[in-house]
Design an enzyme around this catalytic site. Structure first.
Site, mmCIF file in Angstrom:
data_model
loop_
_atom_site.group_PDB
_atom_site.id
_atom_site.type_symbol
_atom_site.label_atom_id
_atom_site.label_comp_id
_atom_site.label_asym_id
_atom_site.label_seq_id
_atom_site.Cartn_x
_atom_site.Cartn_y
_atom_site.Cartn_z
ATOM 1 C CD GLU A 65 -2.405 -2.462 1.191
ATOM 2 O OE1 GLU A 65 -0.881 -2.702 1.548
ATOM 3 O OE2 GLU A 65 -2.971 -3.135 0.872
ATOM 4 C CG HIS A 80 -9.851 -7.939 7.785
ATOM 5 N ND1 HIS A 80 -9.494 -8.973 8.293
ATOM 6 C CD2 HIS A 80 -9.348 -8.185 6.206
ATOM 7 C CE1 HIS A 80 -8.546 -9.019 7.797
ATOM 8 N NE2 HIS A 80 -7.976 -9.053 6.555
#
Lengths: 81, 334, 401
Positions: free
Chosen positions: B67, B136
Site C-alpha cells: 500500500e 477487517h
C-alpha cells in the site's frame, strides 16, 4: 344456628378474603385452598374471622382436616351444637 | 433495465461505482485505476470487473501488495500530471499507506509553497457488518477527517456512488472516497443521464420537524428505516446525509437543528474522538440556544469488532436503537 | 429549603402518577410522614418525606404523571424557617444576593452564613430562549423532561392561554381497566427481572433443613396463644434469615455502580403474591430489631396493605434482601431471581415429611429446602454457604429466635 346459617357466614368470610371469587359457586367437597388460592396467611385470617363470628378457636392441629366447605361447616356445626 | 420510459434504471451501488470509473477513463486520458487485484481479478469487491478488457493493462494496473508503495506511486503520478484513481482494498490496509496519505499527499501543496497540487483520488472500502471481524471491519473515515489537506467523501446513495468520483477527480487536491462494503449489493434507481454531483453539501434525505438524525454512509439507511418507524408513532425525524466528512457542511445540520431543536448523531465509527464528537461540538458552538435536549450520539461500541453475527449486530448502530433514542429525546418534551 | 422529588420506588420505575397530596402548603411535616400518594405500575404507594419542615409549595397537580426525580414540592426545613410570618403559599425562595453582606453582628465562622439557595432550574437552552421571548417565568413551569427538566413544550404549555391549569386531569387510575394495571405490573416485573438476569451473575446454593424442632416449638407456642396471636411458620424463617445475616452481613445490601454496598439495617423484602396476579416485595423495615411477635404483626400489616393498597415508599425502596416463600404450594425448591440492586434472595419451599438421618438413626422429619440466590459480583459461594449453614443452625434452636 343451623348449617345453612353457618354456610352463609363462612361464605361471607371467604368473600372478604378472596374478593374476586364466588364461594357459593364452589362444590361443597372442593378443596378451597386450591380453588380460591388461599395461602397460609389467608388461612390464618380465615380462622381469626371464624373465631370472631362463632367464638370458636380452631387449634392448628385441626387445620389439616378443614379443606372443603362441607368439612368446615360440619366442624363448626358439631361445635356449635 | 426498468423504467426507461421515465428515464430511470435499476442498478447496484457496485455498478454505479464501476460506471463512474468507466466514465472517468473515457472522458480523460490522464485517468487510470491502480490497486491490488483491480485488473485480472476484477477488484476485491468486483467493482472493476471487465475494465481491464475494456481499457487495457496500462490504465487498469494491478499492483504488488504494498500500500505504501502504490499510494506513493499514485502521488508521484499525480504530481507528474496524471489523474490517478488508487484503490486501496479496504480502509484496514490503508494504515500501511497512512504515511503517504497523511505525511505526503496532504501537505505537498503547503510544503512546496503552493507550487504542487496532488490531484489524487484514493478509493477504499470501509465499515463492518459483514462478519469480517476485528481486523477487517474498521470504520475510520471519521478519523481521516481529522487531517487538513485532504477531502473525505462518504457516498451512501447510488447517485453519489455514481457521481462523486468525477467531481473528486476534478479537485486539484487529494480526495479519499470511502465506499461502505455493505452497500455494494444495494440496488436502486438512477436517472438515465445521472452524472457528477457536488461534494460540498450535506443533504436532507427525509424532512421532519421533531429530531434531526445526522448520519452518513450505511448509517443513512438505518436512520431512514428508523425514521419510518418513528413516523408511524407520530415522530417526524429529519435525516441528514453528511456525504462529505471533510470539509464538514455544518450549515445544513445547524439549520436542521434550528428547526427540530434536537440532534441525534448516528455514526458507525467509535464515539471517543470521532466525527460524532466533532458534529456535537459544532452544534454546541453553532446552535446551542436552539437545543431542547442534549445532543445524543449512537456510535459503534468501543470494542474490536466481534466475528459472531449477533455480537457484531449488537456492537454497531441499528435502527431499533435509533428509534429508541429518538423516542426518548422527543418523548421527554412531547 | 429541600426539594421533595418523585422517588424511585423500584429499579424499574421511570415515572409515577400523583394521586393525592396528604398535605397542603403551610403544613408542618416530620421525617417519615406520609405526604402524598403515588400510583406506580405496581401499586398505589404512600410517599414519605425525609425532612422535618414546613410545606412551602406543592408543584405538581394530582393526576399528573411525572418522571422519577421531578421536584414535586418544596419543604422549608427547620433550619430555614426563621420567619414563619406572612407566609404566602405561592411565594418562592428569595434569591440570596443581599443576605450575606448584612450579616455582620456576630463574627461567626463562615460555614453557616449561606442561606439555602433556590434550586437551580434545569431548562433546555431553547426553552430558556422561548421563556425569555414570551415573558414566561421558568419557576412557574413544570418540567416534564428527565429529572424534571423544562423543555420548550413545557414553556409553550405554560405560555399558551388556551391551556390553563383547569385542564381536565387525566382519569384517576382507579378508573383504569384492570387489565391495564395488570399489564403495567407485568411490564414492571419484566423489566426488573430481565435486568437482573442480564446484569447479575447469579449463583445458587441449596440446603435441606430439619424443621422438626422449630415446628414443634411453634405448635406448642401457638397452642397456648389466642388465635389472633398465632405465628405463621414463615416468621421463624424470616427471623432465622435475619440472624444468619448477622453472621454473613455481605448478603444484605446492594451492588450499585460497580461496587458492593453492605447495608447496616436489615430491611427484609418479602414477596407477596397479589390475588389479582402479579407480586410485590415490600420490606419489613429494620427487621434486625424485631422478635417473632413483632415480625408477625409487621408481616400481617404488610400483607394486608399490599393487598389493599397503602404501602409506604420506604417499604418499596429500601429492601436490602428479599425472601420468597412458595411453601404454601407444593413446590419443594425455589430458584429465585435477585431483585436489583440487591445482592441476594432467599427462597423457601414447602416443608415435606422426608426420611432423615441423624446420629445413625433414620427417622421421618419435616424437611425444608432453603435456597440462596446471590450475586457473584458481591459474594462468593463460600460465604453463601456459611449463610445457609447459619440459617439451618438457627432453626435448630427455636427458643432463641
Amino acid at each position: 344456628m343451623n348449617s345453612d346459617d353457618i354456610r352463609t357466614v363462612v361464605f361471607e368470610i371467604l368473600r372478604r378474603i378472596a374478593p374476586e371469587s364466588d364461594p357459593s359457586a364452589l362444590d361443597p367437597n372442593e378443596n378451597i385452598r386450591q380453588a380460591l388460592d388461599i395461602d397460609s396467611f389467608d388461612a390464618l385470617n380465615f380462622f381469626v374471622r371464624v373465631n370472631e363470628q362463632f367464638g370458636i378457636s380452631v387449634p392448628e392441629s385441626d387445620y389439616g382436616g378443614l379443606n372443603t366447605v362441607s368439612e368446615i361447616v360440619g366442624y363448626l356445626s358439631a361445635r356449635l351444637g | 433495465m426498468t423504467g426507461t420510459e421515465i428515464g430511470l434504471r435499476t442498478l447496484t451501488y457496485r455498478d454505479a461505482v464501476r460506471e463512474a470509473i468507466r466514465e472517468a477513463l473515457q472522458k480523460d486520458e490522464r485517468d487510470f485505476l491502480m490497486g491490488e487485484d483491480v485488473g485480472h481479478y476484477g477488484g476485491c469487491f468486483a467493482v472493476s470487473k471487465g475494465l481491464l478488457e475494456e481499457f487495457g493493462p496500462e490504465r487498469i494496473r494491478d499492483t504488488p501488495l504494498s500500500e505504501s508503495g502504490f499510494v506513493g506511486a499514485g502521488i508521484g503520478a499525480a504530481l507528474g500530471g496524471m489523474r490517478p484513481i488508487v484503490e486501496v482494498m479496504t480502509v484496514n490496509f490503508s494504515m500501511l499507506a497512512a504515511d503517504q496519505i497523511i505525511n505526503n499527499a496532504s501537505v505537498y501543496l503547503y510544503m512546496s509553497g503552493g507550487q504542487f497540487n496532488v490531484p489524487l483520488v484514493i478509493r477504499m472500502a470501509t465499515g463492518g457488518g459483514r462478519q469480517l471481524a476485528a481486523q477487517h471491519s474498521r470504520c475510520l473515515e471519521g478519523w481521516y477527517a481529522h487531517i487538513p489537506g485532504i477531502k473525505i467523501l462518504s457516498p451512501a446513495t447510488i447517485e453519489d456512488a455514481r457521481g462523486m468520483l468525477w467531481t473528486a477527480l476534478e479537485d486539484p487536491d487529494p480526495v479519499l472516497i470511502f465506499e461502505n462494503s455493505g452497500l455494494y449489493n444495494m440496488e436502486g434507481t438512477l436517472a438515465a443521464d445521472a452524472g457528477p454531483v457536488d461534494i460540498h453539501r450535506a443533504r436532507v434525505r427525509r424532512a421532519g420537524r421533531d429530531v434531526s438524525i445526522i448520519t452518513y454512509s450505511a448509517g443513512l439507511f438505518k436512520s431512514l428505516e428508523a425514521a419510518q418507524i418513528l413516523a408511524a408513532e407520530g415522530i417526524e425525524a429529519e435525516v441528514i446525509d453528511l456525504r462529505t466528512l471533510r470539509p464538514l457542511d455544518e450549515g445544513t445540520f445547524l439549520d436542521s437543528v434550528a428547526r427540530t431543536h434536537r440532534a441525534l448523531i448516528v455514526d458507525e465509527g467509535w464515539r471517543s474522538g470521532g466525527i460524532s464528537a466533532e458534529i456535537a461540538s459544532r452544534i454546541m458552538e453553532g446552535a446551542f440556544y436552539e437545543l431542547d435536549a442534549p445532543v445524543a450520539r449512537l456510535c459503534s461500541l468501543e470494542a474490536p469488532m466481534p466475528y459472531a453475527k449477533h455480537m457484531e449486530t449488537a456492537v454497531m448502530p441499528q435502527a431499533d436503537r435509533i428509534v429508541d433514542l429518538a423516542r426518548r429525546m422527543v418523548g421527554a418534551h412531547g | 429549603m429541600a426539594e421533595f422529588r418523585m422517588p424511585s420506588l423500584g429499579s424499574d420505575m421511570e415515572a409515577g402518577t400523583l394521586i393525592e397530596w396528604r398535605v397542603k402548603p403551610g403544613d408542618r411535616v416530620q421525617r417519615r410522614d406520609v405526604i402524598a400518594v403515588v400510583e406506580t405500575e405496581k401499586a398505589a404507594i404512600e410517599i414519605e418525606v425525609y425532612e422535618d419542615g414546613i410545606v412551602e409549595a406543592l408543584l405538581v397537580q394530582p393526576g399528573r404523571k411525572v418522571a422519577v426525580g421531578t421536584v414535586m414540592a418544596i419543604i422549608r426545613t427547620e433550619a430555614a424557617t426563621e420567619p414563619p410570618v406572612a407566609f404566602e403559599p405561592s411565594s418562592r425562595p428569595e434569591p440570596v444576593k443581599k443576605a450575606a453582606p448584612e450579616k455582620k453582628a456576630a463574627p461567626e465562622p463562615p460555614t453557616i452564613q449561606a442561606p439555602p439557595e433556590a434550586p437551580r432550574i434545569k431548562a433546555s437552552p431553547y426553552a430558556r430562549r422561548l421563556a425569555a421571548e414570551r415573558g414566561v417565568d421558568l419557576r412557574r413551569v413544570e418540567g416534564t423532561g428527565p429529572a424534571g427538566a423544562i423543555g420548550a413544550a413545557d414553556v409553550q404549555r405554560t405560555a399558551s392561554p388556551t391551556t390553563p391549569e383547569a385542564k381536565p386531569a387525566p382519569p384517576p387510575p382507579a378508573g383504569k381497566p384492570a387489565s391495564d394495571s395488570r399489564a403495567a405490573m407485568r411490564r414492571a416485573i419484566a423489566a426488573a427481572m430481565a435486568r437482573s438476569k442480564r446484569e447479575i451473575p447469579h449463583y445458587y446454593l441449596q440446603t435441606r433443613i430439619d424443621m422438626r424442632r422449630t415446628l414443634d416449638w411453634l405448635a406448642a407456642e401457638n397452642l397456648r396463644r389466642p388465635i389472633q396471636e398465632r405465628i405463621l411458620p414463615v416468621v421463624p424463617l424470616i427471623r432465622a434469615v435475619v440472624l444468619a445475616l448477622g453472621e454473613v452481613p455481605e448478603l444484605n445490601g446492594f451492588w450499585i455502580d460497580g461496587s458492593h454496598r453492605i447495608a447496616e439495617a436489615i430491611h427484609l423484602g418479602f414477596v407477596i403474591n397479589l390475588r389479582q396476579g402479579g407480586l410485590i416485595a415490600p420490606a419489613l423495615l429494620n427487621a434486625e430489631e424485631k422478635r417473632l411477635d413483632e415480625l408477625m404483626a409487621d408481616l400481617r400489616d404488610l400483607i394486608t396493605r399490599a393487598r389493599s393498597g397503602g404501602l409506604r415508599s420506604s417499604e418499596m425502596t429500601d429492601a436490602t434482601i428479599t425472601v420468597t416463600s412458595l411453601g404454601d404450594l407444593g413446590v419443594e425448591t425455589v430458584f429465585g431471581i435477585i431483585y436489583p440492586p440487591q445482592v441476594a434472595l432467599v427462597g423457601f419451599g414447602k416443608i415435606i415429611d422426608q426420611p432423615w438421618c441423624e446420629n445413625g438413626m433414620i427417622g421421618v422429619r419435616p424437611i425444608l429446602t432453603a435456597t440462596l440466590s446471590a450475586d457473584h459480583r458481591a459474594t462468593d459461594g463460600h460465604r453463601g454457604g456459611l449463610f445457609l449453614d447459619a440459617l439451618g443452625r438457627r432453626l435448630q434452636e427455636p427458643s432463641k429466635l
